[in-house]
Design a protein around this motif. Structure first.
Motif, PDB file in Angstrom:
ATOM      1  N   ALA A 139      11.681 -50.179 -63.695  1.00 11.01           N
ATOM      2  CA  ALA A 139      11.078 -49.671 -64.929  1.00 11.01           C
ATOM      3  C   ALA A 139      11.894 -50.062 -66.163  1.00 11.01           C
ATOM      4  O   ALA A 139      11.723 -49.494 -67.235  1.00 11.01           O
ATOM      5  CB  ALA A 139      10.921 -48.161 -64.863  1.00 11.01           C
ATOM      6  N   ALA A 140      12.783 -51.049 -66.008  1.00  7.58           N
ATOM      7  CA  ALA A 140      13.695 -51.403 -67.100  1.00  7.58           C
ATOM      8  C   ALA A 140      12.953 -51.808 -68.373  1.00  7.58           C
ATOM      9  O   ALA A 140      13.412 -51.520 -69.476  1.00  7.58           O
ATOM     10  CB  ALA A 140      14.632 -52.519 -66.655  1.00  7.58           C
ATOM     11  N   SER A 141      11.792 -52.459 -68.215  1.00  3.39           N
ATOM     12  CA  SER A 141      11.117 -52.922 -69.432  1.00  3.39           C
ATOM     13  C   SER A 141      10.575 -51.745 -70.238  1.00  3.39           C
ATOM     14  O   SER A 141      10.292 -51.878 -71.421  1.00  3.39           O
ATOM     15  CB  SER A 141       9.999 -53.899 -69.088  1.00  3.39           C
ATOM     16  OG  SER A 141       8.999 -53.254 -68.358  1.00  3.39           O
ATOM     17  N   LEU A 142      10.439 -50.571 -69.613  1.00  2.00           N
ATOM     18  CA  LEU A 142      10.057 -49.371 -70.343  1.00  2.00           C
ATOM     19  C   LEU A 142      11.293 -48.651 -70.865  1.00  2.00           C
ATOM     20  O   LEU A 142      11.308 -48.147 -71.988  1.00  2.00           O
ATOM     21  CB  LEU A 142       9.273 -48.414 -69.430  1.00  2.00           C
ATOM     22  CG  LEU A 142       7.825 -48.716 -69.087  1.00  2.00           C
ATOM     23  CD1 LEU A 142       7.671 -50.040 -68.359  1.00  2.00           C
ATOM     24  CD2 LEU A 142       7.250 -47.613 -68.220  1.00  2.00           C
ATOM     25  N   ILE A 151     -13.827 -55.329 -64.689  1.00  2.00           N
ATOM     26  CA  ILE A 151     -12.730 -55.073 -63.756  1.00  2.00           C
ATOM     27  C   ILE A 151     -11.596 -54.407 -64.530  1.00  2.00           C
ATOM     28  O   ILE A 151     -11.241 -54.853 -65.627  1.00  2.00           O
ATOM     29  CB  ILE A 151     -12.247 -56.380 -63.093  1.00  2.00           C
ATOM     30  CG1 ILE A 151     -13.296 -56.855 -62.072  1.00  2.00           C
ATOM     31  CG2 ILE A 151     -10.901 -56.186 -62.399  1.00  2.00           C
ATOM     32  CD1 ILE A 151     -12.997 -58.179 -61.440  1.00  2.00           C
ATOM     33  N   LEU A 152     -11.068 -53.325 -63.963  1.00  2.00           N
ATOM     34  CA  LEU A 152      -9.920 -52.654 -64.566  1.00  2.00           C
ATOM     35  C   LEU A 152      -8.679 -52.973 -63.742  1.00  2.00           C
ATOM     36  O   LEU A 152      -8.699 -52.876 -62.520  1.00  2.00           O
ATOM     37  CB  LEU A 152     -10.143 -51.140 -64.603  1.00  2.00           C
ATOM     38  CG  LEU A 152      -8.919 -50.309 -64.999  1.00  2.00           C
ATOM     39  CD1 LEU A 152      -8.514 -50.568 -66.438  1.00  2.00           C
ATOM     40  CD2 LEU A 152      -9.174 -48.825 -64.789  1.00  2.00           C
ATOM     41  N   ILE A 153      -7.618 -53.373 -64.423  1.00  2.00           N
ATOM     42  CA  ILE A 153      -6.353 -53.666 -63.753  1.00  2.00           C
ATOM     43  C   ILE A 153      -5.393 -52.513 -64.030  1.00  2.00           C
ATOM     44  O   ILE A 153      -5.041 -52.263 -65.187  1.00  2.00           O
ATOM     45  CB  ILE A 153      -5.770 -55.004 -64.244  1.00  2.00           C
ATOM     46  CG1 ILE A 153      -6.759 -56.133 -63.941  1.00  2.00           C
ATOM     47  CG2 ILE A 153      -4.420 -55.281 -63.595  1.00  2.00           C
ATOM     48  CD1 ILE A 153      -6.418 -57.450 -64.601  1.00  2.00           C
ATOM     49  N   GLY A 154      -5.012 -51.794 -62.998  1.00  2.00           N
ATOM     50  CA  GLY A 154      -4.128 -50.633 -63.157  1.00  2.00           C
ATOM     51  C   GLY A 154      -2.692 -51.033 -62.885  1.00  2.00           C
ATOM     52  O   GLY A 154      -2.189 -50.868 -61.783  1.00  2.00           O
ATOM     53  N   ALA A 155      -2.021 -51.586 -63.908  1.00  2.00           N
ATOM     54  CA  ALA A 155      -0.670 -52.110 -63.714  1.00  2.00           C
ATOM     55  C   ALA A 155       0.141 -51.848 -64.963  1.00  2.00           C
ATOM     56  O   ALA A 155      -0.411 -51.554 -66.020  1.00  2.00           O
ATOM     57  CB  ALA A 155      -0.725 -53.604 -63.441  1.00  2.00           C
ATOM     58  N   SER A 156       1.472 -51.960 -64.840  1.00  2.00           N
ATOM     59  CA  SER A 156       2.294 -51.799 -66.038  1.00  2.00           C
ATOM     60  C   SER A 156       3.188 -53.011 -66.212  1.00  2.00           C
ATOM     61  O   SER A 156       3.619 -53.623 -65.233  1.00  2.00           O
ATOM     62  CB  SER A 156       3.121 -50.523 -65.952  1.00  2.00           C
ATOM     63  OG  SER A 156       4.001 -50.604 -64.864  1.00  2.00           O
ATOM     64  N   GLY A 157       3.448 -53.381 -67.455  1.00  2.00           N
ATOM     65  CA  GLY A 157       4.323 -54.503 -67.770  1.00  2.00           C
ATOM     66  C   GLY A 157       3.729 -55.844 -67.374  1.00  2.00           C
ATOM     67  O   GLY A 157       2.544 -55.956 -67.068  1.00  2.00           O
ATOM     68  N   THR A 158       4.574 -56.861 -67.351  1.00  2.00           N
ATOM     69  CA  THR A 158       4.100 -58.216 -67.085  1.00  2.00           C
ATOM     70  C   THR A 158       3.421 -58.405 -65.732  1.00  2.00           C
ATOM     71  O   THR A 158       2.591 -59.301 -65.618  1.00  2.00           O
ATOM     72  CB  THR A 158       5.249 -59.223 -67.236  1.00  2.00           C
ATOM     73  OG1 THR A 158       6.425 -58.627 -66.719  1.00  2.00           O
ATOM     74  CG2 THR A 158       5.467 -59.572 -68.684  1.00  2.00           C
ATOM     75  N   GLN A 218      -7.416 -53.514 -69.165  1.00  2.00           N
ATOM     76  CA  GLN A 218      -6.071 -53.208 -68.691  1.00  2.00           C
ATOM     77  C   GLN A 218      -5.752 -51.767 -69.087  1.00  2.00           C
ATOM     78  O   GLN A 218      -6.505 -51.160 -69.849  1.00  2.00           O
ATOM     79  CB  GLN A 218      -5.048 -54.147 -69.349  1.00  2.00           C
ATOM     80  CG  GLN A 218      -5.122 -55.587 -68.889  1.00  2.00           C
ATOM     81  CD  GLN A 218      -4.231 -55.870 -67.681  1.00  2.00           C
ATOM     82  OE1 GLN A 218      -3.622 -54.958 -67.119  1.00  2.00           O
ATOM     83  NE2 GLN A 218      -4.173 -57.122 -67.281  1.00  2.00           N
ATOM     84  N   THR A 219      -4.620 -51.242 -68.597  1.00  2.00           N
ATOM     85  CA  THR A 219      -4.190 -49.915 -69.021  1.00  2.00           C
ATOM     86  C   THR A 219      -3.084 -50.069 -70.075  1.00  2.00           C
ATOM     87  O   THR A 219      -2.557 -51.160 -70.265  1.00  2.00           O
ATOM     88  CB  THR A 219      -3.640 -49.112 -67.839  1.00  2.00           C
ATOM     89  OG1 THR A 219      -2.448 -49.758 -67.400  1.00  2.00           O
ATOM     90  CG2 THR A 219      -4.643 -49.061 -66.714  1.00  2.00           C
ATOM     91  N   HIS A 220      -2.721 -48.955 -70.717  1.00  2.00           N
ATOM     92  CA  HIS A 220      -1.705 -49.045 -71.769  1.00  2.00           C
ATOM     93  C   HIS A 220      -0.319 -49.361 -71.215  1.00  2.00           C
ATOM     94  O   HIS A 220       0.589 -49.635 -71.985  1.00  2.00           O
ATOM     95  CB  HIS A 220      -1.670 -47.765 -72.594  1.00  2.00           C
ATOM     96  CG  HIS A 220      -1.431 -46.530 -71.774  1.00  2.00           C
ATOM     97  ND1 HIS A 220      -2.283 -46.128 -70.776  1.00  2.00           N
ATOM     98  CD2 HIS A 220      -0.446 -45.612 -71.784  1.00  2.00           C
ATOM     99  CE1 HIS A 220      -1.824 -45.026 -70.229  1.00  2.00           C
ATOM    100  NE2 HIS A 220      -0.721 -44.691 -70.818  1.00  2.00           N
ATOM    101  N   GLY A 221      -0.189 -49.322 -69.885  1.00  2.00           N
ATOM    102  CA  GLY A 221       1.121 -49.627 -69.298  1.00  2.00           C
ATOM    103  C   GLY A 221       1.598 -51.049 -69.549  1.00  2.00           C
ATOM    104  O   GLY A 221       2.779 -51.349 -69.431  1.00  2.00           O
TER     105      GLY A 221
END
Lengths: 383, 345
Positions: free
Chosen positions: A38-41, A216-223, A243-246
């Motif tokens: 989670a470093a990018s957050l 299509i919804l992609i439920g992912a965070s960061g790159t 996409q999600t706000h992640g």
């Protein structure tokens, strides 16, 4: 005049007399995920906290920032250390949901208020008495999922495919979007999972396309969120991609490049504050924070994650002066007063307007989300 | 599932399998010559991709700092050991090799980054930089432990893996990178489309395997490595220096990993810690080859790639479980089918 001075001196003497042996400075303990998955957050959160002023309400602040490496056990150890050794008046953190959930019990035992920077609504579940001491600054997933479902309905989407992380983030989004989609009359026709570090998502993407969803919804965070999106584009998927706000950070735009043009996502207003109308109260706060942050870390370095750390600070700036009138920092009474004050706080943050109540320790409403579209490496507000 | 989907999945599986195969070969190579189970191989793959991505962006990649740091440590280790052996006369030549060469590569890398040299030159530069880290790692970590047991070497490898991952985060940052595709072209064969990218990956891997085959079969250096792999003491008796064999092995293995990093860059986003999972899959391939057989290891890695690709279609949530469960029947079969012989230590 003379009378006033005597009063002030008397008050001062009183304060000194009753002050505990510890110094009367404020101590804020921070545990966040500056390393690990989670470093990018966690990194923008850490950078934001380093920008914050050293005093509040006339009191000096000791900031103690610890890294939990995105690891639950270390988050708990850090929290215990901050409470027992550093006598923190409030805990800020952690970055991710599993860490924050594990910290709930620790702060409940120690009766110390905590402000989490992780997203899950379970962290502040009002039916769980242990969350009495816990507050949370990021938007609930359900708030964001509703925004997506509403936008899909406006765009005439009837069937939806989902691909998300094979972890708590992906699962939580899947259940939220299923609920939101059902209320909007949208059918979820395919569900796929993948891992952050997967070298290829061809199999999942082929299966998604075979189900022919409108969106299509992609439920992912960061790159890692770019991996399925690039694959969908390479396989000539023609529907809308959400996409999600992640994913909302500059690195995602860099990695995804032109393949992400036209992607829609819900996001906190901070990222697009320039495009908000002047009447929006969030604009001024977001401007203040973003210009401070980007002055230090370069133009375009903003992310909503850093904003969460700033919002935790905004809550404290409102609640601490109230609590200071009741008790001295470093005492259990002060921590209780701070918690009570946080629960009454109404403040405009960078990602939304917080109206805390005993039932809702997040306090955000529809103003905390906007839909943006990615166009040529920029976030464009969809009005 | 129709034929075209199956063909796409197979193509995807073979492409990834080819990359796993290169890592499997590197792991087998290192194990046979030095008995090190080379867990940090994946980090070299990540470094390869991230270095190339840095060059593409025109920024000096984190590899520069990493090389300088490793060169300094290697220089200190070398000086200390020369001092202890009382062989200070040899020190300047050794320092030139262990410190001068890496620093030179780092310097070229730092200066070249803003110049935006053509893509093939950037690839060569990337390979040179990451390959240089292999021998440095051997010199700093494994050479002083050359006579330790396999278990000690394994534990050290785990430690090295964690150190390199941490250094990767420090030097490259938390976010991942991709490199542009070598080619966007595709070939149509009947109903099936092959992307030039995946053909390139497979051909490049085959080419590299061919080069290795020639190297081991036809050159004196390759034969020396094979001799060391077969019998370490015997090789030493006929004048093959174990530290030379180790250095050469780690250079070759680092080259293989860096090359797979270059190949995987356009296919997926690579993070500082991506390499570990990829190398684990290469490791499964290497286990199928019993950690000794190159062809079996490569075939095993392709099998892993195919299994992964098809299981991601049928049961994406259990993909990793399926891939790593493969190792259990393989180990069972190997321990039943082959006669176990203790290593003579």
């Amino acid at each position: 005049m003379k009378h006033r001075i005597w009063q002030a001196l008397a008050a001062f003497a009183l304060v000194c007399g009753f002050a505990p042996t510890a110094s009367a400075d404020l101590t804020f303990g921070v545990t966040l995920s500056a390393t690990g998955p989670a470093a990018s957050l966690g990194i923008p959160e850490k950078r934001t906290i380093e920008l914050l002023p050293p005093t509040l309400g006339g009191q000096k602040i000791h900031w103690i920032i610890l890294d939990d490496g995105s690891d639950t056990t270390r988050a708990v150890t850090n929290t215990r250390k901050l409470i027992t050794e550093d006598h923190a008046d409030a805990i800020i953190g952690s970055t991710v949901t599993p860490n924050s959930l594990a910290m709930v019990d620790v702060v409940a035992d120690a009766k110390t208020p905590m402000i989490s920077m992780a997203a899950s609504a379970r962290i502040i579940d009002p039916t769980n008495p242990r969350t009495h001491w816990v507050f949370k600054v990021p938007q609930n997933d359900s708030l964001m999922a509703d925004a997506i479902a509403i936008n899909m309905k406006q765009n005439g989407v009837r069937t939806l495919g989902y691909i998300g992380f094979n972890d708590a983030y992906g699962d939580s989004w899947l259940s939220e979007i299923k609920r939101s989609a059902a209320t909007a009359g949208i059918k979820v026709v395919a569900e796929e999972k993948y891992n952050r570090n997967d070298a290829s998502v061809t199999g999942q993407v082929l299966k998604l396309i075979a189900a022919q969803p409108d969106a299509i919804l992609i439920g992912a965070s960061g790159t890692p969120g770019a991996t399925p999106e690039k694959e969908l584009v390479a396989r000539h998927y023609k529907g809308k991609i959400y996409q999600t706000h992640g994913i909302a950070n500059p690195d995602f735009l860099r990695v995804c490049g032109a393949d992400c043009n036209g992607t829609l996502l819900p996001i906190g207003p901070l990222v697009v504050w320039e495009q908000l109308p002047d009447s929006n109260p969030i604009k001024a706060v977001a401007k203040q924070y973003v210009s401070e942050y980007e002055a230090k870390y370069g133009p375009g370095s903003r992310s909503s994650f850093g904003g969460h750390a700033y919002d935790a600070w905004m809550l404290l700036t409102k609640a601490v002066p109230v609590a200071l009138q009741k008790a001295q920092p470093g005492t259990p009474e002060f921590r209780a007063a701070l918690r009570d004050a946080l629960e009454q706080t109404t403040v405009v943050g960078t990602n939304g307007v917080f109206t805390m109540t005993p039932q809702d320790h997040n306090g955000m409403d529809n103003r905390a989300r906007v839909i943006v579209k990615i166009e040529n490496g920029k976030w464009i507000l969809v009005k | 599932m129709d034929l075209s989907i199956a063909a796409l999945l197979a193509q995807d599986g073979i492409t990834n399998g080819a990359i796993y195969a290169l890592l499997a070969l590197a792991i087998v190579l290192v194990f046979t010559v030095t008995r090190v189970i080379w867990i940090p191989s994946g980090e070299f793959l990540s470094y390869g991709t991230l270095t190339l991505a840095g060059l593409q962006l025109g920024k000096a990649p984190g590899t520069v700092g990493l090389l300088v740091a490793l060169a300094i440590v290697a220089g200190l280790v070398e000086t200390a050991s020369s001092w202890r052996q009382g062989a200070l006369a040899r020190l300047p030549r050794r320092l030139l090799f262990w410190v001068g060469v890496p620093l030179l590569i780092a310097l070229v890398l730092a200066r070249a980054a803003p110049l935006q040299w053509p893509f093939p030159v950037q690839v060569l530069l990337t390979l040179a930089a990451v390959t240089a880290m292999g021998p440095l790692q051997y010199r700093i970590v494994y050479q002083p432990l050359a006579d330790a047991s396999v278990l000690v070497l394994l534990i050290v490898s785990v430690a090295v893996h964690f150190v390199l991952t941490g250094l990767g985060l420090w030097f490259f940052g938390a976010e991942g990178s991709r490199t542009p595709a070598f080619s966007d072209a595709s070939l149509q064969a009947g109903a099936v489309v092959f992307s030039a990218q995946s053909l390139f990956v497979v051909l490049a891997s085959l080419l590299l395997i061919g080069v290795l085959y020639l190297l081991f079969g036809a050159t004196l250096y390759g034969k020396a490595l094979r001799a060391t792999a077969i019998n370490r003491i015997g090789a030493r008796l006929v004048g093959i220096s174990p530290s030379f064999a180790g250095t050469l092995t780690f250079a070759l293995a680092a080259l293989l990993c860096a090359f797979s990093g270059v190949l995987i860059g356009p296919i997926t986003t690579v993070y500082y810690d991506s390499g570990f999972l990829i190398s684990l899959k290469g490791f499964v391939g290497a286990i199928i080859g019993g950690l000794v057989s190159y062809p079996l290891a490569a075939a095993g890695a392709i099998l892993v790639g195919l299994l992964e690709s098809f299981s991601s279609f049928w049961a994406s949530a259990f993909k990793e479980v399926i891939v790593f469960t493969l190792i259990i029947p393989v180990l069972l079969w190997r321990s039943l089918a082959t006669r176990h012989h203790e290593e003579d230590e």
